[in-house]
Design a protein around this motif. Structure first.
Motif, PDB file in Angstrom:
ATOM      1  N   VAL A 248      12.110  -6.296  -7.467  1.00 54.80           N
ATOM      2  CA  VAL A 248      11.375  -6.337  -6.210  1.00 54.80           C
ATOM      3  C   VAL A 248      10.312  -5.244  -6.194  1.00 54.80           C
ATOM      4  O   VAL A 248       9.168  -5.467  -5.788  1.00 54.80           O
ATOM      5  CB  VAL A 248      12.328  -6.194  -5.019  1.00 54.80           C
ATOM      6  N   THR A 249      10.701  -4.063  -6.639  1.00 53.18           N
ATOM      7  CA  THR A 249       9.741  -2.961  -6.708  1.00 53.18           C
ATOM      8  C   THR A 249       8.564  -3.328  -7.609  1.00 53.18           C
ATOM      9  O   THR A 249       7.392  -3.085  -7.270  1.00 53.18           O
ATOM     10  CB  THR A 249      10.420  -1.688  -7.230  1.00 53.18           C
ATOM     11  N   GLN A 250       8.864  -3.940  -8.755  1.00 60.04           N
ATOM     12  CA  GLN A 250       7.806  -4.328  -9.683  1.00 60.04           C
ATOM     13  C   GLN A 250       6.913  -5.402  -9.070  1.00 60.04           C
ATOM     14  O   GLN A 250       5.686  -5.381  -9.248  1.00 60.04           O
ATOM     15  CB  GLN A 250       8.416  -4.838 -10.986  1.00 60.04           C
ATOM     16  N   ALA A 251       7.516  -6.322  -8.339  1.00 58.16           N
ATOM     17  CA  ALA A 251       6.719  -7.364  -7.687  1.00 58.16           C
ATOM     18  C   ALA A 251       5.733  -6.771  -6.693  1.00 58.16           C
ATOM     19  O   ALA A 251       4.577  -7.212  -6.596  1.00 58.16           O
ATOM     20  CB  ALA A 251       7.644  -8.364  -6.993  1.00 58.16           C
TER      21      ALA A 251
ATOM     22  N   GLU B  71       0.830  -1.205   0.000  1.00 59.17           N
ATOM     23  CA  GLU B  71       0.000   0.000   0.000  1.00 59.17           C
ATOM     24  C   GLU B  71       0.870   1.262   0.000  1.00 59.17           C
ATOM     25  O   GLU B  71       0.584   2.226  -0.712  1.00 59.17           O
ATOM     26  CB  GLU B  71      -0.917  -0.014   1.225  1.00 59.17           C
ATOM     27  N   ARG B  72       1.938   1.263   0.773  1.00 57.39           N
ATOM     28  CA  ARG B  72       2.853   2.403   0.816  1.00 57.39           C
ATOM     29  C   ARG B  72       3.531   2.604  -0.538  1.00 57.39           C
ATOM     30  O   ARG B  72       3.683   3.732  -1.016  1.00 57.39           O
ATOM     31  CB  ARG B  72       3.911   2.179   1.891  1.00 57.39           C
ATOM     32  N   VAL B  73       3.956   1.507  -1.148  1.00 60.08           N
ATOM     33  CA  VAL B  73       4.643   1.594  -2.442  1.00 60.08           C
ATOM     34  C   VAL B  73       3.695   2.114  -3.520  1.00 60.08           C
ATOM     35  O   VAL B  73       4.055   2.977  -4.331  1.00 60.08           O
ATOM     36  CB  VAL B  73       5.231   0.225  -2.823  1.00 60.08           C
ATOM     37  N   LEU B  74       2.472   1.610  -3.542  1.00 61.51           N
ATOM     38  CA  LEU B  74       1.497   2.062  -4.533  1.00 61.51           C
ATOM     39  C   LEU B  74       1.148   3.536  -4.349  1.00 61.51           C
ATOM     40  O   LEU B  74       0.775   4.225  -5.312  1.00 61.51           O
ATOM     41  CB  LEU B  74       0.225   1.216  -4.448  1.00 61.51           C
ATOM     42  N   ALA B  75       1.281   4.031  -3.122  1.00 60.74           N
ATOM     43  CA  ALA B  75       1.006   5.447  -2.849  1.00 60.74           C
ATOM     44  C   ALA B  75       2.210   6.340  -3.164  1.00 60.74           C
ATOM     45  O   ALA B  75       2.148   7.547  -2.937  1.00 60.74           O
ATOM     46  CB  ALA B  75       0.592   5.629  -1.397  1.00 60.74           C
ATOM     47  N   GLY B  76       3.279   5.750  -3.671  1.00 61.53           N
ATOM     48  CA  GLY B  76       4.447   6.546  -4.050  1.00 61.53           C
ATOM     49  C   GLY B  76       5.613   6.471  -3.086  1.00 61.53           C
ATOM     50  O   GLY B  76       6.634   7.142  -3.305  1.00 61.53           O
ATOM     51  N   GLY B  77       5.495   5.681  -2.021  1.00 57.86           N
ATOM     52  CA  GLY B  77       6.592   5.566  -1.077  1.00 57.86           C
ATOM     53  C   GLY B  77       7.794   4.868  -1.695  1.00 57.86           C
ATOM     54  O   GLY B  77       7.641   3.960  -2.511  1.00 57.86           O
ATOM     55  N   GLN B  78       8.986   5.303  -1.311  1.00 55.77           N
ATOM     56  CA  GLN B  78      10.222   4.767  -1.867  1.00 55.77           C
ATOM     57  C   GLN B  78      10.978   3.983  -0.801  1.00 55.77           C
ATOM     58  O   GLN B  78      11.231   4.510   0.290  1.00 55.77           O
ATOM     59  CB  GLN B  78      11.111   5.901  -2.382  1.00 55.77           C
ATOM     60  N   LEU B  79      11.350   2.745  -1.119  1.00 56.53           N
ATOM     61  CA  LEU B  79      12.209   1.976  -0.252  1.00 56.53           C
ATOM     62  C   LEU B  79      13.665   2.313  -0.560  1.00 56.53           C
ATOM     63  O   LEU B  79      13.957   3.185  -1.376  1.00 56.53           O
ATOM     64  CB  LEU B  79      11.927   0.485  -0.425  1.00 56.53           C
TER      65      LEU B  79
END
Length: 375
Positions: free
Chosen positions: A242-245, A226-234
């Motif tokens: 991994v990001t694409q997964a 959910e964080r990644v889909l909202a634009g959060g960056q690891l």
């Protein structure tokens, strides 16, 4: 432009990262955060030049060119530092280094380091790395040793989780953190025997690699996605696959051709802000765990004679990622013998964990209760 400064303190060790680029000091603040008591302010010019440890870092392509020319003109050595080809020259007591592929230049004079580069993010990464190395050098001089271990704490007591790469150190620490323990470190710790016979433990801040399957098994995957889909960056070391997964909602592990798992990479501050974990700033060792992961096994204690070995201690001989090219490691650092003797007296357990998070958690709860009763 005004300077900003992030001040970092671990026990008695202190370092300041100063820059005219706020993104650089912000990076150190979020990286060291509560683990190493990081605070940020706007210092007066030159106000930290005489500090115990000082890292001056900024975006300055012209200075990178100057250092590159200097290193090229003088005789230099070539090594690998932080996984990058690095050219090193020394002149009049000053160390000059350049990483040509990364376009990063370094100048080191004792505990004062200058870092310059073409872009803010690579400079920020390098500044945080050198700040950590400055802290490390001061702590080693004060009798601390770096162990290859994870650690979790409760009520001021720490359990050290020890094993080779892939043994399950991060898995064990994460399961404990999900069960209400505080996470002190996920891969390395500082340890020092005290006059009272106890062993103090301090964290080593670093990015945390947590596999997709482990995130799913511990109920953390959906909140991360959910964080990644909202634009959060690891962390930028994370592989694009991994990001694409995470974008695609895939939960199964991803493997490189050499058999190494590609994992989400979390900034230290994201362990609390994204995963809801509590971070610990220190404790005293109460016991040792030696885990091994076998997906097909039933979680259980096992009988073996596993004990602390030389491979579990990082020394100048075994440190491979950060050779001491800037002479930050004290020559008279204490050896690990006294530490290993103290740790050998602590209760210990060896155990096999599976991919069943609930069964693992039940075994860990029972095992840690036994360790606590023995202390």
């Amino acid at each position: 432009m005004p300077l900003t400064a992030t001040h970092i303190q671990a026990d008695t060790a202190t370092v300041t990262v100063a820059s005219q680029t706020e993104a650089i000091t912000d990076w150190s603040h979020r990286y060291f955060g509560p683990w190493w008591n990081a605070t940020t302010d706007t210092p007066s010019p030159g106000g930290y030049a005489d500090g115990v440890g000082l890292v001056l870092a900024d975006v300055d392509p012209a200075s990178v060119d100057d250092i590159t020319t200097f290193v090229s003109d003088y005789g230099h050595d070539e090594t690998v530092y932080a996984n990058a080809r690095t050219l090193v020259a020394r002149h009049d007591g000053i160390t000059y280094a350049v990483q040509p592929d990364e376009r990063i230049g370094y100048q080191a004079d004792g505990r004062r380091l200058v870092i310059v580069g073409d872009q803010p993010e690579p400079v920020a990464v390098a500044a945080a790395r050198l700040a950590r190395e400055l802290i490390r050098g001061q702590l080693l001089a004060d009798g601390w040793t770096v162990l290859h271990a994870s650690a979790a704490t409760q009520n001021g007591e720490a359990v050290l989780i020890i094993g080779d790469k892939g043994a399950g150190k991060t898995t064990t620490a994460l399961l404990l953190a999900r069960a209400g323990w505080a996470l002190l470190a996920n891969d390395r710790v500082f340890a020092r025997p005290e006059p009272d016979g106890r062993v103090r433990i301090l964290p080593w801040p670093s990015a945390a690699a947590i596999g997709l399957g482990l995130l799913d098994a511990t109920g953390l995957y959906d909140m991360v996605r959910e964080r990644v889909l909202a634009g959060g960056q690891l962390h930028p070391t994370q592989h694009p696959k991994v990001t694409q997964a995470l974008h695609d909602g895939r939960r199964e592990p991803i493997w490189r051709e050499d058999g190494k798992e590609l994992k989400p990479q979390f900034f230290p501050d994201q362990l609390s802000t994204w995963l809801g974990l509590t971070l610990s700033t220190g404790a005293r060792a109460a016991g040792l765990l030696f885990p091994a992961v076998n997906p097909e096994a039933t979680p259980a204690l096992v009988e073996d004679d596993r004990a602390l070995t030389e491979a579990d201690v990082f020394t100048s001989k075994t440190e491979d990622r950060y050779p001491d090219i800037f002479n930050l490691t004290p020559t008279a650092a204490a050896g690990p013998e006294a530490l290993t003797e103290h740790l050998a007296r602590l209760p210990r357990r060896s155990l096999v964990l599976s991919h069943d998070a609930d069964a693992n958690a039940a075994l860990l709860a029972k095992t840690l209760q036994e360790l606590t009763d023995e202390c």
